[in-house]
Enzyme design. Structure first.
Site, short mmCIF file in Angstrom:
data_model
loop_
_atom_site.label_atom_id
_atom_site.label_comp_id
_atom_site.label_asym_id
_atom_site.label_seq_id
_atom_site.Cartn_x
_atom_site.Cartn_y
_atom_site.Cartn_z
N LEU A 208 0.85 -1.19 0.00
CA LEU A 208 0.00 0.00 0.00
C LEU A 208 0.88 1.24 0.00
CD1 LEU A 208 -2.49 -1.07 2.80
CD2 LEU A 208 -2.76 -1.36 0.36
N ASP A 209 0.28 2.39 -0.34
CA ASP A 209 1.07 3.61 -0.20
C ASP A 209 0.49 4.47 0.92
OD1 ASP A 209 -0.18 5.59 -3.00
OD2 ASP A 209 -1.14 4.77 -1.23
N SER A 210 1.07 5.64 1.13
CA SER A 210 0.70 6.39 2.33
C SER A 210 -0.75 6.84 2.30
CB SER A 210 1.64 7.58 2.53
OG SER A 210 1.79 8.26 1.32
#
Lengths: 147, 85
Positions: A101-103
């Site tokens: 996932l990203d931020s």
């Protein structure tokens, strides 16, 4: 003038009834209510049995949590998130490194947890919660659950 | 193999934190919208906008997008307060 006083007395009587109902035990308030107004008591009779048996009030509250229940709920919310691969999901899988996932996704996941458990997580705490295990421990801390 | 994250300068890090705070604030404001369907639409819109502009690397363009996002947020907040009153 007399009609106004009569209506005022009626309102104050109802108000005092409400006050007694709210502050004294339910049994006492119900019997007082019953004595006061026989007609309404007939309508209310079936429900008084429900009121009389538990002497405590049942306010709406959250279900009692346990560590296992928190873990299950956290993992369920993560499984429902479509960007997470359920095969790789475990308590120790890092959101960014392992689950990819990203931020922005991380922010969304934390907000989903806030919705699930019903309390707000401040930003400073949220950026430290990088694994499902961290979230479980954080929720358990906030809800004071030790087992 | 986990790929090496590029180390950010302080300015980049602060900008990134601002973007994430804005994202979070937008989502919290969307929660207050009374209608379920509108909430979902607004959330989808917010996600799409942020993702489409995630590739910017220049400080100036990031700041421009940040201001655009803040303007959208204040519009949302004004319409919410108008709807509630």
């Amino acid at each position: 003038m007399a009609g106004l006083m009569k209506s005022l007395r009626l309102v104050s009587r109802q108000a005092s009834f409400l006050r007694t109902y709210a502050t004294r035990p339910t049994t006492f308030a119900v019997t007082k209510f019953v004595r006061r107004n026989q007609l309404e008591a007939q309508i209310l009779a079936p429900s008084t049995s429900v009121l009389l048996s538990p002497l405590e009030r049942c306010y709406s509250s959250k279900p009692p949590l346990s560590l296992k229940l928190i873990t299950d709920r956290v993992l369920l919310v993560l499984k429902l998130y479509d960007k997470v691969d359920p095969g790789k999901l475990s308590l120790d899988s890092h959101f960014i490194n392992d689950l990819g996932l990203d931020s922005l996704d991380h922010v969304e996941v934390i907000m989903a947890m806030e919705d699930e458990f019903g309390f707000e997580i401040p930003d400073a705490d949220a950026e430290k919660l990088l694994k499902p295990g961290d979230i479980v421990r954080y929720v358990a801390d906030k809800e004071d659950i030790y087992h | 193999m986990t790929k090496q994250k590029p180390v950010l300068t302080l300015k980049q890090f602060m900008l990134r934190q601002e973007v994430l705070t804005l994202y979070r604030t937008i989502f919290r404001t969307i929660r207050q919208v009374p209608d379920e369907k509108s909430q979902l639409e607004l959330k989808d819109w917010a996600r799409r906008e942020f993702r489409e502009n995630a590739h910017h690397t220049e400080e100036l363009s990031i700041k421009m997008m940040l201001n655009y996002g803040k303007r959208c947020l204040s519009e949302l907040q004004t319409s919410l307060s108008l709807a509630k009153s």
